[in-house]
Enzyme design. Sequence first.
Site, PDB file in Angstrom:
ATOM      1  N   ALA A 138       0.819  -1.211   0.000  1.00  0.00           N
ATOM      2  CA  ALA A 138       0.000   0.000   0.000  1.00  0.00           C
ATOM      3  C   ALA A 138       0.858   1.268   0.000  1.00  0.00           C
ATOM      4  CB  ALA A 138      -0.932  -0.020   1.203  1.00  0.00           C
ATOM      5  N   HIS A 139       0.169   2.412   0.001  1.00  0.00           N
ATOM      6  CA  HIS A 139       0.862   3.697  -0.146  1.00  0.00           C
ATOM      7  C   HIS A 139       1.765   4.020   1.041  1.00  0.00           C
ATOM      8  CE1 HIS A 139      -3.021   5.765   1.574  1.00  0.00           C
ATOM      9  NE2 HIS A 139      -2.471   4.956   2.419  1.00  0.00           N
ATOM     10  N   ASN A 140       2.868   4.690   0.717  1.00  0.00           N
ATOM     11  CA  ASN A 140       3.844   5.194   1.688  1.00  0.00           C
ATOM     12  C   ASN A 140       4.626   4.099   2.417  1.00  0.00           C
ATOM     13  OD1 ASN A 140       1.289   7.322   1.971  1.00  0.00           O
ATOM     14  ND2 ASN A 140       3.291   8.288   1.722  1.00  0.00           N
TER      15      ASN A 140
END
Length: 352
Positions: free
Chosen positions: A237-239
Amino acid sequence: MGTTLGEIAELINAELVGDSACVVEEIAALEGATSNQISFLSSDKFLSQLQSTEAAAVILHQDRRDQFDGNRLLMDDPYLGYAKVASILNPYIFKEQGRSPSATIHETASIAEGGWIGPQCVVMEQVEVGESVFVGAGSVIEEGCTIGRGSRLMANVSLMAGTVVGEDCIIHPGAVLGSDGFGFANEDGRWVKIPQLGRVIVGDGVEIGANSTIDRGALEDTVIESGVKIDNLVHIAHNVRVGENSAMAAMVGIAGSTVIGAGCTFGGQAGVVGHLEIVDGTHCTARTLITKSINTPGLYSSATPADPNRKWRRNVVQFRKLDESIRELRGLAPRLSDMEEKIELMEKGKEK
């Protein structure tokens, strides 16, 4: 064309016992190997096949040097030797170079020599493709992407805008890098999308499996450091940041803003909830669910192995009664203590 055992021994740093001029063309399993093939023994369960193999040479552990009379390459890790020899005998070779007539390439894209842009590929504006890069059929490289020298994108790979791929990476069919992360805010029961403004940055020597997805960062970048190996159907997922030389088996899921250290491994279907930190050298067995940060390296597990159905049903019943059973045991503890005191007093009275 083959390779001599002398050359192989030097390339994989093994001790050769036998004919250095012997030429091998392929690598094969012990049981089916022929006189132009090399094999290996990395597990005791195949030991019975060692004496009957017809392989021209066998990669063995140093401790087994006297258990085989033929040509042998001795090293501490025969399985690693197998991996290296397989690469030596099966180098990746471009079948074609240049650009397919059916590829669509924007005039501002910069594509170095020695590579291949396959049929039905789309390369958008301001893309930079390094030397000897292979882009398989149907792949899409959106605006502002960069691909380093020697990397390979197989069929139908999608690099969304701004994605950076380092050198000597392999991205398997259907993988998507740089899609929007799952970012939403709730307003009176309705979801408001949060624009995902970061990128995906992939280091050198990374391999990403088929149909895996890596989301772009919301504000900062999602980073996959050099040497990371990702299996099929993995979601990051993001980051998220994944440290160097970590590895993830199929169907692993990493939630947003998690930081994973170097040299970590995750078995199939392992999961990590968001905003955690996992220290270098952490190893998780299959289906392990991590809900808290891990600060001490080591082996972690949480999945329940399979049991016969009848036993599993009994265990489920007991698990549902676990809290009740603990309460009963706590209630029994004072009574047991009183009984022990009374018995002790009785024994002392008898002694008198």
